[in-house]
Design a protein around this motif. Structure first.
Motif, PDB file in Angstrom:
ATOM      1  N   GLY A 141       1.173  20.639  -5.827  1.00 29.50           N
ATOM      2  CA  GLY A 141       1.883  19.521  -6.424  1.00 29.50           C
ATOM      3  C   GLY A 141       2.859  18.979  -5.397  1.00 29.50           C
ATOM      4  O   GLY A 141       2.868  19.411  -4.240  1.00 29.50           O
ATOM      5  N   ASN A 142       3.698  18.063  -5.807  1.00 30.41           N
ATOM      6  CA  ASN A 142       4.680  17.512  -4.880  1.00 30.41           C
ATOM      7  C   ASN A 142       5.629  16.607  -5.641  1.00 30.41           C
ATOM      8  O   ASN A 142       5.382  16.251  -6.800  1.00 30.41           O
ATOM      9  N   SER A 143       6.702  16.240  -4.999  1.00 25.38           N
ATOM     10  CA  SER A 143       7.631  15.236  -5.521  1.00 25.38           C
ATOM     11  C   SER A 143       8.326  14.595  -4.336  1.00 25.38           C
ATOM     12  O   SER A 143       8.367  15.166  -3.236  1.00 25.38           O
ATOM     13  N   ILE A 144       8.882  13.431  -4.555  1.00 24.88           N
ATOM     14  CA  ILE A 144       9.522  12.709  -3.445  1.00 24.88           C
ATOM     15  C   ILE A 144      10.715  13.465  -2.886  1.00 24.88           C
ATOM     16  O   ILE A 144      10.836  13.626  -1.661  1.00 24.88           O
ATOM     17  N   PRO A 167       2.409   9.618   8.761  1.00 23.02           N
ATOM     18  CA  PRO A 167       3.009   8.425   9.385  1.00 23.02           C
ATOM     19  C   PRO A 167       2.491   8.160  10.786  1.00 23.02           C
ATOM     20  O   PRO A 167       2.527   7.017  11.253  1.00 23.02           O
ATOM     21  N   GLY A 168       1.999   9.209  11.491  1.00 26.74           N
ATOM     22  CA  GLY A 168       1.492   8.987  12.841  1.00 26.74           C
ATOM     23  C   GLY A 168       0.310   8.046  12.875  1.00 26.74           C
ATOM     24  O   GLY A 168       0.106   7.330  13.873  1.00 26.74           O
ATOM     25  N   THR A 169      -0.479   8.003  11.819  1.00 27.07           N
ATOM     26  CA  THR A 169      -1.631   7.099  11.739  1.00 27.07           C
ATOM     27  C   THR A 169      -1.354   5.885  10.847  1.00 27.07           C
ATOM     28  O   THR A 169      -2.273   5.148  10.504  1.00 27.07           O
ATOM     29  N   HIS A 170      -0.106   5.712  10.476  1.00 31.62           N
ATOM     30  CA  HIS A 170       0.307   4.614   9.591  1.00 31.62           C
ATOM     31  C   HIS A 170      -0.432   4.657   8.245  1.00 31.62           C
ATOM     32  O   HIS A 170      -0.676   3.614   7.635  1.00 31.62           O
ATOM     33  N   ARG A 171      -0.769   5.853   7.817  1.00 28.89           N
ATOM     34  CA  ARG A 171      -1.378   6.021   6.496  1.00 28.89           C
ATOM     35  C   ARG A 171      -0.478   6.960   5.691  1.00 28.89           C
ATOM     36  O   ARG A 171      -0.590   8.192   5.795  1.00 28.89           O
ATOM     37  N   PHE A 172       0.400   6.390   4.935  1.00 27.02           N
ATOM     38  CA  PHE A 172       1.343   7.192   4.158  1.00 27.02           C
ATOM     39  C   PHE A 172       1.823   6.361   2.970  1.00 27.02           C
ATOM     40  O   PHE A 172       1.796   5.126   2.991  1.00 27.02           O
ATOM     41  N   GLY A 173       2.241   7.065   1.930  1.00 27.15           N
ATOM     42  CA  GLY A 173       2.732   6.393   0.731  1.00 27.15           C
ATOM     43  C   GLY A 173       3.103   7.405  -0.337  1.00 27.15           C
ATOM     44  O   GLY A 173       2.930   8.619  -0.186  1.00 27.15           O
ATOM     45  N   VAL A 174       3.593   6.890  -1.446  1.00 27.59           N
ATOM     46  CA  VAL A 174       4.058   7.737  -2.554  1.00 27.59           C
ATOM     47  C   VAL A 174       3.095   7.668  -3.730  1.00 27.59           C
ATOM     48  O   VAL A 174       3.476   7.969  -4.857  1.00 27.59           O
ATOM     49  N   ASN A 202       8.996   8.262  11.334  1.00 26.73           N
ATOM     50  CA  ASN A 202       8.873   9.162  10.190  1.00 26.73           C
ATOM     51  C   ASN A 202      10.118   9.118   9.318  1.00 26.73           C
ATOM     52  O   ASN A 202      10.037   9.182   8.084  1.00 26.73           O
ATOM     53  N   LEU A 203      11.275   8.995   9.960  1.00 24.97           N
ATOM     54  CA  LEU A 203      12.508   8.902   9.197  1.00 24.97           C
ATOM     55  C   LEU A 203      12.551   7.607   8.388  1.00 24.97           C
ATOM     56  O   LEU A 203      13.020   7.583   7.247  1.00 24.97           O
ATOM     57  N   SER A 204      12.037   6.529   8.964  1.00 28.62           N
ATOM     58  CA  SER A 204      11.956   5.273   8.220  1.00 28.62           C
ATOM     59  C   SER A 204      11.021   5.423   7.017  1.00 28.62           C
ATOM     60  O   SER A 204      11.299   4.893   5.929  1.00 28.62           O
ATOM     61  N   ALA A 205       9.940   6.163   7.181  1.00 28.50           N
ATOM     62  CA  ALA A 205       9.026   6.398   6.062  1.00 28.50           C
ATOM     63  C   ALA A 205       9.706   7.220   4.968  1.00 28.50           C
ATOM     64  O   ALA A 205       9.531   6.949   3.771  1.00 28.50           O
ATOM     65  N   LEU A 206      10.494   8.211   5.368  1.00 29.55           N
ATOM     66  CA  LEU A 206      11.221   9.006   4.380  1.00 29.55           C
ATOM     67  C   LEU A 206      12.250   8.148   3.648  1.00 29.55           C
ATOM     68  O   LEU A 206      12.470   8.314   2.438  1.00 29.55           O
ATOM     69  N   MET A 207      12.901   7.238   4.361  1.00 31.80           N
ATOM     70  CA  MET A 207      13.854   6.341   3.718  1.00 31.80           C
ATOM     71  C   MET A 207      13.141   5.417   2.725  1.00 31.80           C
ATOM     72  O   MET A 207      13.688   5.092   1.663  1.00 31.80           O
ATOM     73  N   ALA A 208      11.923   5.003   3.056  1.00 31.14           N
ATOM     74  CA  ALA A 208      11.157   4.179   2.122  1.00 31.14           C
ATOM     75  C   ALA A 208      10.845   4.954   0.846  1.00 31.14           C
ATOM     76  O   ALA A 208      10.915   4.418  -0.270  1.00 31.14           O
ATOM     77  N   ALA A 209      10.496   6.234   0.998  1.00 29.78           N
ATOM     78  CA  ALA A 209      10.254   7.061  -0.184  1.00 29.78           C
ATOM     79  C   ALA A 209      11.533   7.220  -1.004  1.00 29.78           C
ATOM     80  O   ALA A 209      11.511   7.165  -2.246  1.00 29.78           O
ATOM     81  N   GLY A 232       0.798  -1.215   0.000  1.00 29.59           N
ATOM     82  CA  GLY A 232       0.000   0.000   0.000  1.00 29.59           C
ATOM     83  C   GLY A 232       0.833   1.269   0.000  1.00 29.59           C
ATOM     84  O   GLY A 232       0.312   2.351  -0.311  1.00 29.59           O
ATOM     85  N   PHE A 233       2.109   1.146   0.322  1.00 29.24           N
ATOM     86  CA  PHE A 233       2.989   2.311   0.293  1.00 29.24           C
ATOM     87  C   PHE A 233       3.080   2.911  -1.107  1.00 29.24           C
ATOM     88  O   PHE A 233       3.284   4.115  -1.253  1.00 29.24           O
ATOM     89  N   LEU A 234       2.915   2.079  -2.139  1.00 32.70           N
ATOM     90  CA  LEU A 234       3.025   2.563  -3.515  1.00 32.70           C
ATOM     91  C   LEU A 234       1.745   3.207  -4.014  1.00 32.70           C
ATOM     92  O   LEU A 234       1.775   3.897  -5.038  1.00 32.70           O
ATOM     93  N   THR A 235       0.636   3.002  -3.344  1.00 26.10           N
ATOM     94  CA  THR A 235      -0.650   3.501  -3.840  1.00 26.10           C
ATOM     95  C   THR A 235      -1.314   4.518  -2.921  1.00 26.10           C
ATOM     96  O   THR A 235      -2.232   5.217  -3.360  1.00 26.10           O
ATOM     97  N   THR A 236      -0.899   4.628  -1.684  1.00 27.12           N
ATOM     98  CA  THR A 236      -1.543   5.536  -0.739  1.00 27.12           C
ATOM     99  C   THR A 236      -1.225   6.989  -1.088  1.00 27.12           C
ATOM    100  O   THR A 236      -0.056   7.363  -1.208  1.00 27.12           O
TER     101      THR A 236
END
Length: 338
Positions: free
Chosen positions: A283-286, A82-89, A301-308, A73-77
């Motif tokens: 707009g936005n970008s990674i 990240p505080g609610t575990h709802r994040f993605g690219v 949050n840092l782990s989420a940024l590393m995933a991105a 779901g990280f690729l489609t969210t």
């Protein structure tokens, strides 16, 4: 003493068995300098692979916590909380690709025209200053382009963007849904793409010019001798010879556009939806999202940024591999010279 000579073979006799005619293998023993040079080259090539592998391993290790929490779901969210575990690219990756595509649509024609003019049309006294100017553009820091785009280019483009929206708004991607106020056109994907194109132009121009200048002189003269014009020579000799190099330059420019951080972060207004309407604000970008959120990120949050960052790393790697395949299948200088 009489020598016994073999009688000549008759017409119907089979040919005598002779050893096969094969070239003699010539083996030159490498000198100490050759061995050192070969070792340095192998070490440099291996170092590149090792560094790339270490970067990938580091990103996978640091992104493991976030990836386990979200899965595929990280690729489609299309959200980043990240505080609610709802994040993605799911929104940032398409928006980043859209900014890069806009930049290439502007940069590639300008770059090819500039490269052809410098290598084929410019007089000698003007050629060197133009080459130096292109190299100087590549050396300008990205934050300078970002500030220039924010305080000069964006206000200058607002009237043009409003005109485009009014007259070409029937095209879905040029529609502005939030009225005709000036603020509706600021901090848009299109403005970010225009600014990024200015950073891509010197890269594509420099590499394309270098490839065009190496087109074989014999084929150039042959095209002229057959009655071709200068443009005919360019179209039949220079452009086919430089096709692979131009593709590589464009892919390198695409990677540069995908990884641009500061200029996009200064201009764009972050939103976490896919910004298909390129004239609208937001707009936005990674890379821009990572730059804006890194200073306030905790462990998760840092782990989420590393995933991105891992996703961006893999996308650029796939683009480079595809570019290598396309270049290997394109007409090269060796084929042209035969």
């Amino acid at each position: 003493m009489d020598q016994q000579l073999a009688p000549p073979a008759a017409a119907g006799d089979p040919a005598p068995d002779l050893p096969p005619d094969r070239p003699r293998a010539i083996r030159a023993l490498p000198t100490a300098g050759d061995r050192v040079f070969r070792g340095v080259l192998r070490g440099a090539g291996s170092a590149v692979l090792v560094v790339m592998g270490l970067i990938a391993a580091f990103l996978v290790y640091r992104a493991g916590t976030a990836i386990k929490a979200t899965g595929w779901g990280f690729l489609t969210t299309q959200d980043w909380t990240p505080g609610t575990h709802r994040f993605g690219v799911g929104s940032m990756l398409p928006n980043g690709i859209l900014i890069a595509v806009i930049a290439l649509l502007i940069a590639v024609p300008v770059s090819l025209a500039a490269a052809l003019y410098i290598s084929e049309y410019a007089p000698e006294r003007l050629r060197r200053p133009l080459i130096s100017l292109v190299d100087l553009m590549a050396a300008v820091p990205s934050i300078v382009y970002g500030l220039w785009g924010l305080f000069f280019l964006q206000p200058a483009l607002l009237g043009t963007l409003a005109w485009v929206s009014r007259h070409l708004g029937f095209l879905p991607f040029l529609t502005v849904r939030f009225g005709d106020a000036a603020t509706s056109y600021t901090s848009s994907t299109l403005i970010a793409g225009v600014v990024v194109s200015l950073m891509v132009i010197p890269i594509v121009t420099s590499l394309s010019r270098e490839v065009f200048s190496q087109a074989p002189q014999g084929e150039r003269e042959g095209a002229h001798a057959l009655g071709g014009t200068r443009w005919g020579m360019i179209r039949t000799v220079v452009l086919p010879f430089g096709r692979g190099g131009v593709i590589g330059a464009v892919m390198l420019g695409f990677g540069r556009a995908m990884g641009e951080t500061i200029a996009v972060a200064l201009i764009i207004s972050p939103v976490y939806t896919v910004a298909w309407h390129v004239l609208e604000r937001g707009g936005n970008s990674i890379p821009a999202m990572i730059a804006l959120r890194y200073s306030e990120a905790g462990d998760f949050n840092l782990s989420a940024l590393m995933a991105a960052g891992l996703v961006l790393f893999l996308v650029t790697l796939v683009v480079n591999v595809l570019a290598s395949v396309v270049i290997s299948r394109s007409r090269s200088g060796a084929v042209t010279a035969d």
